[in-house]
Enzyme design. Structure first.
Site, PDB file in Angstrom:
ATOM      1  N   LYS A  52      83.559  10.984  54.987  1.00 61.22           N
ATOM      2  CA  LYS A  52      83.099   9.744  55.629  1.00 61.22           C
ATOM      3  C   LYS A  52      82.326  10.069  56.911  1.00 61.22           C
ATOM      4  CE  LYS A  52      86.887   7.057  53.680  1.00 61.22           C
ATOM      5  NZ  LYS A  52      88.186   6.374  53.851  1.00 61.22           N
ATOM      6  N   GLN A  96      93.054   5.848  57.901  1.00 64.35           N
ATOM      7  CA  GLN A  96      93.158   6.418  56.551  1.00 64.35           C
ATOM      8  C   GLN A  96      94.586   6.270  56.029  1.00 64.35           C
ATOM      9  OE1 GLN A  96      90.494   7.416  54.868  1.00 64.35           O
ATOM     10  NE2 GLN A  96      91.610   8.039  53.051  1.00 64.35           N
ATOM     11  N   ASP A 119      87.053  -1.445  56.094  1.00 62.64           N
ATOM     12  CA  ASP A 119      87.742  -1.133  54.836  1.00 62.64           C
ATOM     13  C   ASP A 119      87.971  -2.393  54.016  1.00 62.64           C
ATOM     14  OD1 ASP A 119      88.294   1.518  54.178  1.00 62.64           O
ATOM     15  OD2 ASP A 119      89.931   1.675  55.628  1.00 62.64           O
TER      16      ASP A 119
HETATM   17  N1  GUN Z   1      93.115   5.792  51.127  1.00 60.65           N
HETATM   18  C1  GUN Z   1      92.601   5.774  49.874  1.00 60.65           C
HETATM   19  N2  GUN Z   1      91.466   5.051  49.840  1.00 60.65           N
HETATM   20  C2  GUN Z   1      91.268   4.598  51.085  1.00 60.65           C
HETATM   21  C3  GUN Z   1      90.247   3.791  51.679  1.00 60.65           C
HETATM   22  O1  GUN Z   1      89.297   3.314  51.045  1.00 60.65           O
HETATM   23  N3  GUN Z   1      90.397   3.558  53.023  1.00 60.65           N
HETATM   24  C4  GUN Z   1      91.437   4.029  53.739  1.00 60.65           C
HETATM   25  N4  GUN Z   1      91.507   3.715  55.045  1.00 60.65           N
HETATM   26  N5  GUN Z   1      92.399   4.772  53.211  1.00 60.65           N
HETATM   27  C5  GUN Z   1      92.305   5.055  51.897  1.00 60.65           C
END
Ligand code: GUN
Length: 294
Positions: A52, A96, A119
Site C-alpha cells: 500500500k 491493518q 477502508d
Molecule cells: N486486512 C485484510 N484486508 C484488509 C483491508 O482491506 N484493510 C485493512 N485495514 N486490513 C485488512
C-alpha cells in the site's frame, strides 16, 4: 478461458489516479496523504501494508506508517487514532487487520473518523453504501467492481454466488452486486460456512466470488461451464521453491476451474492488486472532498 488481469487493469487505473493526484498537488499545494497503522508482525499484514505504501508513492501520494508492537494497549491505539482524526494533513487512515486479541476491532473501526475511513469499514460508510449514498466503499469489493467494469463483464440479471460473509469482502460484495448499477443488477446468493447446499448453489452461478479464506475451496465440480470466477483468497503457505519463502493460493482450484470458466482472476495478479486501487481511489476522493465536503 480469459484472464481478468488485475495487473493490467490496476496499472491503467493507477495512471489515471497519478494524473489526478498531480492536478490536486498543482491546485492545493499538497499531495493526497494515506496513513496506515500496523500492529505487530503478522507476515501477511507486513506485505500488504508495504505494498500500500509503495503504491502511494507510485501515484504521487504521501504515505506514512505508524508501527506498534503487539503489546500496545487499546487505549494507546485509540488515542493515536483521535490524534490523526484531528490532523488536517491526513486524508485517509487505515488500521491493518487483524489486530491482537486484546484489542477490539469494532472499537478501532468506529474510532476512525468516517470521513477518513478509506477502508470503508466504518458503520457510517457501510450504512451509506446500503442506502446508495456517496461513501467510501470497502477497498476489495470496490476493486472487484472496477475490474468487472474494466473488462465490461455483463452482470445484469446474472446469478452471483458470493462465498463468504466477512464484513470486509463477502457482505459488502453481496450488496454491491445486487445494486441497481453497472456492474450490479445481479440476483445474489450469499453463502458461508453453514450453508447446507453450497455446491448446488455454486453450480447455478453465472458469477462466483470466492472469499472464504480456504485454499482451493471452490473446485471444478462446483462450477457451471462459462461462469465468471472472482478469487479473493490470499492463502499464504511456506515454500522452499520461491524467493520470498512463501507461495500464495487462492480460494479457487485454479488449475481445474480455469478451463471451465469464461473469465477468471489469477492469484496472485488478480483481486489483490485491485484492492490497492480501491484504496488509492478512496484516498484521492477523500483529499478532494468528493464524498464528504466538510
Ligand atoms: N486486512 C485484510 N484486508 C484488509 C483491508 O482491506 N484493510 C485493512 N485495514 N486490513 C485488512
Amino acid at each position: 478461458m480469459q484472464l481478468l488481469d488485475g495487473k493490467f487493469a490496476s496499472e491503467k487505473i493507477k495512471l489515471e489516479i497519478a494524473a489526478e493526484a498531480a492536478e490536486f498537488l498543482a491546485s492545493s499545494g499538497r499531495q493526497p496523504h494515506l496513513l496506515a497503522i500496523l500492529v505487530g508482525n503478522d507476515g501477511g499484514s507486513e506485505t500488504y501494508v508495504a505494498s500500500k505504501m509503495k503504491n502511494c508513492e507510485k501515484v504521487g501520494f504521501k504515505s506514512s506508517l505508524i508501527r506498534y508492537d503487539d503489546s500496545v494497549t487499546e487505549e494507546e491505539l485509540l488515542q493515536k487514532i483521535a490524534e490523526i482524526n484531528a490532523d488536517k494533513g491526513v486524508d485517509g487512515l487505515i488500521v491493518q487487520l487483524p489486530l491482537p486479541k486484546h484489542i477490539d476491532p469494532e472499537k478501532v473501526t468506529e474510532a476512525i473518523d468516517y470521513r477518513k475511513d478509506v477502508d470503508g469499514f466504518h458503520p457510517v460508510n457501510l450504512g451509506r453504501m446500503m442506502r446508495n449514498l456517496p461513501c467510501f466503499i470497502p477497498a476489495t469489493p470496490y476493486g472487484i467492481m472496477l475490474l468487472l467494469k474494466a473488462y465490461e463483464i455483463d452482470t445484469i440479471g446474472k446469478h452471483c454466488v458470493v462465498v463468504g460473509r466477512s464484513n470486509i469482502v463477502g457482505s459488502p460484495m453481496s450488496i454491491l452486486m445486487a445494486r441497481n448499477a453497472n456492474p450490479g443488477n445481479c440476483t445474489v446468493t450469499l453463502t458461508h460456512s453453514k450453508t447446507a447446499n453450497l455446491k448446488e448453489l455454486a453450480l447455478q452461478a453465472d458469477i462466483i466470488v470466492a472469499a472464504i479464506g480456504k485454499k482451493n475451496f471452490v473446485t471444478a465440480d462446483m462450477v457451471k461451464p462459462g461462469a465468471v470466477i472472482i478469487d479473493v483468497g490470499i492463502n499464504r503457505e511456506t515454500s522452499a521453491t520461491t524467493k520470498s519463502g512463501f507461495k500464495l493460493y487462492g480460494d479457487v482450484d485454479f488449475e481445474n476451474v480455469a478451463p471451465l470458466a469464461s473469465w477468471i482472476t489469477p492469484v496472485p495478479g488478480g483481486v489483490g492488486l485491485m484492492t490497492i486501487v480501491g484504496l488509492l481511489k478512496n484516498t484521492l476522493a477523500s483529499a478532494k472532498k468528493e464524498i464528504y465536503p466538510d
